[in-house]
Design a protein around this motif. Sequence first.
Motif, PDB file in Angstrom:
ATOM      1  N   PRO A  99     111.306  34.881 -11.987  1.00 55.11           N
ATOM      2  CA  PRO A  99     110.812  35.834 -10.978  1.00 55.11           C
ATOM      3  C   PRO A  99     109.382  35.479 -10.566  1.00 55.11           C
ATOM      4  CG  PRO A  99     111.074  36.903 -13.131  1.00 55.11           C
ATOM      5  CD  PRO A  99     111.560  35.495 -13.289  1.00 55.11           C
ATOM      6  N   CYS A 100     109.085  35.665  -9.297  1.00 60.39           N
ATOM      7  CA  CYS A 100     107.745  35.360  -8.790  1.00 60.39           C
ATOM      8  C   CYS A 100     106.724  36.265  -9.462  1.00 60.39           C
ATOM      9  CB  CYS A 100     107.672  35.610  -7.288  1.00 60.39           C
ATOM     10  SG  CYS A 100     109.015  34.870  -6.376  1.00 60.39           S
ATOM     11  N   LYS A 101     105.557  35.733  -9.715  1.00 61.14           N
ATOM     12  CA  LYS A 101     104.506  36.564 -10.285  1.00 61.14           C
ATOM     13  C   LYS A 101     103.151  35.887 -10.153  1.00 61.14           C
ATOM     14  CE  LYS A 101     104.670  34.835 -14.962  1.00 61.14           C
ATOM     15  NZ  LYS A 101     105.523  34.793 -16.135  1.00 61.14           N
TER      16      LYS A 101
ATOM     17  N   ARG B 127     116.105  40.588  -0.373  1.00 63.95           N
ATOM     18  CA  ARG B 127     116.220  39.660  -1.491  1.00 63.95           C
ATOM     19  C   ARG B 127     115.092  38.648  -1.406  1.00 63.95           C
ATOM     20  NH1 ARG B 127     120.000  39.124  -5.104  1.00 63.95           N
ATOM     21  NH2 ARG B 127     121.447  40.449  -3.954  1.00 63.95           N
ATOM     22  N   CYS B 128     114.538  38.303  -2.577  1.00 63.96           N
ATOM     23  CA  CYS B 128     113.417  37.367  -2.594  1.00 63.96           C
ATOM     24  C   CYS B 128     113.905  35.987  -2.181  1.00 63.96           C
ATOM     25  CB  CYS B 128     112.783  37.324  -3.975  1.00 63.96           C
ATOM     26  SG  CYS B 128     111.361  36.214  -4.035  1.00 63.96           S
ATOM     27  N   SER B 129     113.077  35.316  -1.341  1.00 62.50           N
ATOM     28  CA  SER B 129     113.495  34.015  -0.807  1.00 62.50           C
ATOM     29  C   SER B 129     113.178  32.849  -1.746  1.00 62.50           C
ATOM     30  CB  SER B 129     112.821  33.764   0.543  1.00 62.50           C
ATOM     31  OG  SER B 129     111.430  33.551   0.347  1.00 62.50           O
ATOM     32  N   ALA B 130     112.437  33.112  -2.832  1.00 67.78           N
ATOM     33  CA  ALA B 130     112.104  32.008  -3.746  1.00 67.78           C
ATOM     34  C   ALA B 130     113.386  31.512  -4.424  1.00 67.78           C
ATOM     35  CB  ALA B 130     111.102  32.482  -4.794  1.00 67.78           C
ATOM     36  N   PRO B 131     113.542  30.198  -4.510  1.00 67.65           N
ATOM     37  CA  PRO B 131     114.831  29.650  -4.978  1.00 67.65           C
ATOM     38  C   PRO B 131     115.234  30.092  -6.386  1.00 67.65           C
ATOM     39  CG  PRO B 131     113.183  27.906  -4.667  1.00 67.65           C
ATOM     40  CD  PRO B 131     112.606  29.147  -4.089  1.00 67.65           C
ATOM     41  N   HIS B 132     114.274  30.338  -7.257  1.00 70.69           N
ATOM     42  CA  HIS B 132     114.655  30.665  -8.642  1.00 70.69           C
ATOM     43  C   HIS B 132     114.415  32.116  -9.002  1.00 70.69           C
ATOM     44  CE1 HIS B 132     115.277  26.444  -9.128  1.00 70.69           C
ATOM     45  NE2 HIS B 132     114.044  26.208  -8.702  1.00 70.69           N
ATOM     46  N   CYS B 133     114.163  32.936  -7.991  1.00 72.85           N
ATOM     47  CA  CYS B 133     113.808  34.339  -8.268  1.00 72.85           C
ATOM     48  C   CYS B 133     115.037  35.229  -8.112  1.00 72.85           C
ATOM     49  CB  CYS B 133     112.704  34.776  -7.322  1.00 72.85           C
ATOM     50  SG  CYS B 133     112.276  36.493  -7.517  1.00 72.85           S
ATOM     51  N   PRO B 134     115.354  36.023  -9.105  1.00 77.42           N
ATOM     52  CA  PRO B 134     116.551  36.857  -9.059  1.00 77.42           C
ATOM     53  C   PRO B 134     116.384  38.186  -8.318  1.00 77.42           C
ATOM     54  CG  PRO B 134     115.439  37.179 -11.143  1.00 77.42           C
ATOM     55  CD  PRO B 134     114.610  36.179 -10.374  1.00 77.42           C
TER      56      PRO B 134
ATOM     57  N   LEU C 105     103.926  35.528  -5.210  1.00 78.21           N
ATOM     58  CA  LEU C 105     104.394  36.857  -4.820  1.00 78.21           C
ATOM     59  C   LEU C 105     105.844  36.734  -4.369  1.00 78.21           C
ATOM     60  CD1 LEU C 105     101.528  38.066  -2.423  1.00 78.21           C
ATOM     61  CD2 LEU C 105     102.069  39.061  -4.654  1.00 78.21           C
ATOM     62  N   HIS C 106     106.596  37.824  -4.528  1.00 77.27           N
ATOM     63  CA  HIS C 106     107.925  37.832  -3.927  1.00 77.27           C
ATOM     64  C   HIS C 106     107.784  37.731  -2.419  1.00 77.27           C
ATOM     65  CE1 HIS C 106     109.779  38.846  -7.680  1.00 77.27           C
ATOM     66  NE2 HIS C 106     109.143  39.997  -7.788  1.00 77.27           N
ATOM     67  N   HIS C 107     108.759  37.115  -1.824  1.00 76.16           N
ATOM     68  CA  HIS C 107     108.791  37.004  -0.367  1.00 76.16           C
ATOM     69  C   HIS C 107     110.198  37.431   0.052  1.00 76.16           C
ATOM     70  CE1 HIS C 107     109.339  34.626   3.443  1.00 76.16           C
ATOM     71  NE2 HIS C 107     108.155  35.152   3.660  1.00 76.16           N
TER      72      HIS C 107
END
Length: 1219
Positions: free
Chosen positions: A105-107, A144-151, A115-117
Amino acid sequence: MAPGKTAPRLLQDVLTYDARYEKRAANLLVSPPPQHESKGRALAAVPTRNCRHTLLKKCEQSQLPVAGETPDHATVYKVASYCTRCRWHIDVVVDHRSDPGKDRPCKKGDTDYLLHHFLYEGEGDSDDANALGAQLQPHTYTFRCSAPHCPVAVRISLKPPRFSEQDIDTLTNQAQLRRRWEVAKQMAGDRADTTMARRVDAVDFLNTYLQDSLNPSPGKRRIPLLNKRFLKTFGRDCDSILKNLGFSNQSEPEEDGSMCEVWYLPKPEDAKSPLESTLRNKIEDARYEINTIILAIPEAERTGCRHVPMYPGPSRADIERALACADYAKVQGREARSANHEEDHPHYASLGAIGDFDDALILFAFSRQCAVDLDNKSYYFECLQQIAVGRKSEMLETQVALLASEGLVSRKDLEHAYRYFNINPMHGPVIGDDHIIGSFRARLSDISPLQIDEARKQLRVLGDARKSDKLRAEAAGAIETYEQALAWFDLEHSHVDDFVMTMYSLKIEDNPASLETAQRALSIIAEKRKSQRLRQFLKTGAMTEPEMDMGDAYAAFGIQDRNAALDLEVLNSQLSMGGGFGDSARMEKAFALIQQDQASNQNNHIADKNRPEPRRNSYPLETWPVGLRNIGNTCYLNSVLQFLFTIKPLRNLILNCEDHMQDLTPEALKGKTVGRQAITADRVVVAQKFVRELRAFFERMITASTDTVQPNIDLASLALCRTDSPEGPPKSPKVTVTESTVVDSIDRSVASGPQPPPPSGDATPITPADSVMNDDDDAKSDTSTKAMDGDQDDRPAPPTRPPPIPPRPEPQPATSTSTKTKISILEESARQQDAAEVMGNIFDLISCAIKGEGVMRENEQLDAIKKLFFSDVTTILNTAKGTGKQLEHRDFFLVTPGQRDRPLYAALDDDFGQQEIEGGTRYDYIEAAAPIQIINLRRIQFDRVKREQVYARAHIGLDTTMYMDRYLAKTSRLGEDQLLELRKAQWEKQGQLRELDAERTELQTTEIDGMNLAETLEETSTFIDGLLTEKSEHQQRNQPGQDSLPTPPPELADALHDKAKHVAKGVEGIDVIMRDLETDIDAIFRDCNDVPYRLHAVFTHRGGVTGGHYWIYIYDFQNDRWRSYNDDRVEDIDEKTVLEPETGVQPKASTGVVYIRADLVDEYTEAVCRRPETIAEASQADVDMRDAFDDGDYDGMPSLEPAALDDVQIIEGVDVGKE
Ligand SMILES: [Zn+2]
Ligand SMILES: [Zn+2]
């Protein structure tokens, strides 16, 4: 692909999203923000009417994050909140449970994803259907977060209040409660309760029922309809409200066999997981809303309530924690802005960022946005580029340059460059470099040398965008060095800054197209020379005075010996007297320098106005209005200025006055009047001078880095000078004296024009202002009399002409008007006017200064002032000759407080209602009501019997909402005829009321000041009693010489005492009847509530006919709080203090009240508007960006309201503190 938004942006959008108005604007929560067109008109990103939510936590329904906890693949957070302003319920669910492969998760601290996007996924099913309109239905939006590994997925649910406005009205409206009580009496007869329910009762009982249903106990589940309290409080009217909350009703046989109707409490299930939605939640929600509703009812009306107030904490910090954005890196100096939700430049929204992001986060947002929405990359680059320039951020500018060197060119720049060479941007891809170079060279031959630079710049843009070295090479060669810059201006090294500015202006005048090159050249020179003046000039376009040195400063005050310690107070008072000195800004600067010098060389200090004062309160400067120091006997001027400042359209008009100034040509002025006087060039000149002073002052009120500022004396004297007699004291002072008190018909002319002088020659003019006078009284009354007489020859010379050389001021005897200082002239003017007149005067000044939009009746100029403050009033005159109509534009209504405490409605009813005039009757109504209503109260009146002024202290009861319906020609529900019928019914009762009032006055009046008849009789009785006692004591002690006293008959004291009681009773009886009559009158218009106005300001005075002190209470609609503005002190105050009467010898009295149309309060008022200079340095950059790079029109763009959740006191009386 669509753009996304970072977590803080999402949160900010949630806090300003208002589902009620969704259909009117793009859905700001889920639609991508419109791309910002710099040439286009900037629109407010958030509609002003949207609620800026104040969210409080609902703990039972939440699953809150714990500080420091690391979420895993099973973590779900839920922050359930409700808004205390709009009562909507907003749940934010942050779900980490998706794909187990996604485990990062982004942090903050993550190398790539800080940050979450979030990307909007869609609207989920609402679990809570509702039959109301689409805007009022619950909605759930999933992101939904756009980061590839963020749930992380986020669901945002918005649920409307459990109680609609109509429900609340049904439960708390007094008229409805009264009707219900009537019905109850019919149904239950003798068993009905003897009093009607109070406003608070229904919600209070409901709260108890709901509480009982959540914690069921035996025997508390059943409520018979005929329960007398239930019947009068709820009756049959509340069935649907009760059923919505899960109550059920049925008929049951009674013991005697008759059937009776019975209600049962809802039966919610036991508490379950906060993630589920249940009847229990519904009931909890209802209780939170009831809590808000009850706390909004004045404490005095809720005595004996069973409701125990709840004070839940704010939820913003929890939401931030759940969204992993609790403490992202912020740019210095911007923290306060984002907390206030001040509207950021649209470029921030386009990047899914907010204004307080530090530079690294801006870059992060930019890269996320490009990653998810490649098509619009050049637009995002444009945003980044302009933010970089706006912030003057070296880091961002370097990044932009880097990206540019990689060939990234912003959309706008590229299009502009093509167009510059007359190439359609659409054709760019198919056109060869050679064609462009040909076009460039052709251009060079027919443009002036000054434009060459611009052509080169445009060519370089194309070279970069097309990655063409050929174009770049052709474009090379612009102004880069100091030498080139000087050469471009035809300047030598030896030329001084002033000359540089002259050449700059000449160059631009010759060729406006060279502006950009000229600015660049000038900035190179400014930086090389480190010249503050040139930098300033570049920034503001204004020349500043050459720097003043210490010698100049002392010379300005005519002081030769710089090495002696001076009496700074004396200098300071010379400064504040103003008279005799020319440029006051220059003198202030000189004074500041002298102070500095004296402090460092002579160790000589005074309490310095220019030095930062110690702070007076702990509110951050930018959240608190500035106080105004008193410069003389002009404290009502401060109240007026404070009031005007809070009227947003007016304030913006003044701040941007240069765009609106009236032309001075005879054609422009011809045939127009302001205040029934022709507009002349002289009036316009004075008026514009005033408006410019006012602008400068408003700017200081906004930017001052201190708690207080001081109005300058020119502003004050212009405000007090009538527009038709420039710069002198008023020719025909309007004295607030009218005949009244008794039964006579009231002279109506006072409402609109100069008021008649008191009929007796010996009555002196009244000065409703002000505090202590310092000057010699004789001299003053002398000159004020002259001014009163309007004797032109004796009028003081215009005070603004400075002598050519500042003389050394010497104390001079104040023997003639010509030696009067400005301040004393000012105070003379001040004594003859009060707040109402000053305000009218200021309106006229502003109208004279600005261009109109047309003319109205009688050639009166139509303009912003007229639209804001002037109502169109019709007077109907019925005389023997028939019915006549008079039309008039009024900027205020004037009502008479009278001798008894009563509500404002009653006073206004008098003013509008039917009255006897010579040979007939008259009444008024409003044809078109101004959005801002000013109602002045005539506190000083002339008593014919006593032949003197009296101060009418009666308390005028104010409602925070007033309905104007009854004073209008027609409303949306009632036509003219229907309203006239109601009026006629009212007049009849008013007639009775007037007769009673006369009788009451008769019973009250005595020749003794401050005592009514009953009191006088009582005092006399006591006196006689005392006399008798004394006499008998003397006789017992056998003292001689006392027998000469007359002996009153022993029964006299008792008789007088009885009489006093009788009179007092009589008055009381009349009071009761009068109150009932007033209630009846009120009831006639009970259902007329289509046109609500909200109370905004109360001008307040303490004093008497000979003087006193003014201050003002102003309501801050954005922050739901009252403040008192008492000269330099601006303080929080509770509503009670504003609305309730004072007791004591000299209670305060309202002299003017201001109501604003309810739908416009957010658009038209803004009590807090501060950008203190010291704090604003960082954010200043964004303002510059707008100026330098953005042609967008920001003037019309309302800024967002501060709603700092952490600072706002959320529940009245309880400091929730910071989380
Ligand atoms: Zn809200
Ligand atoms: Zn994420």
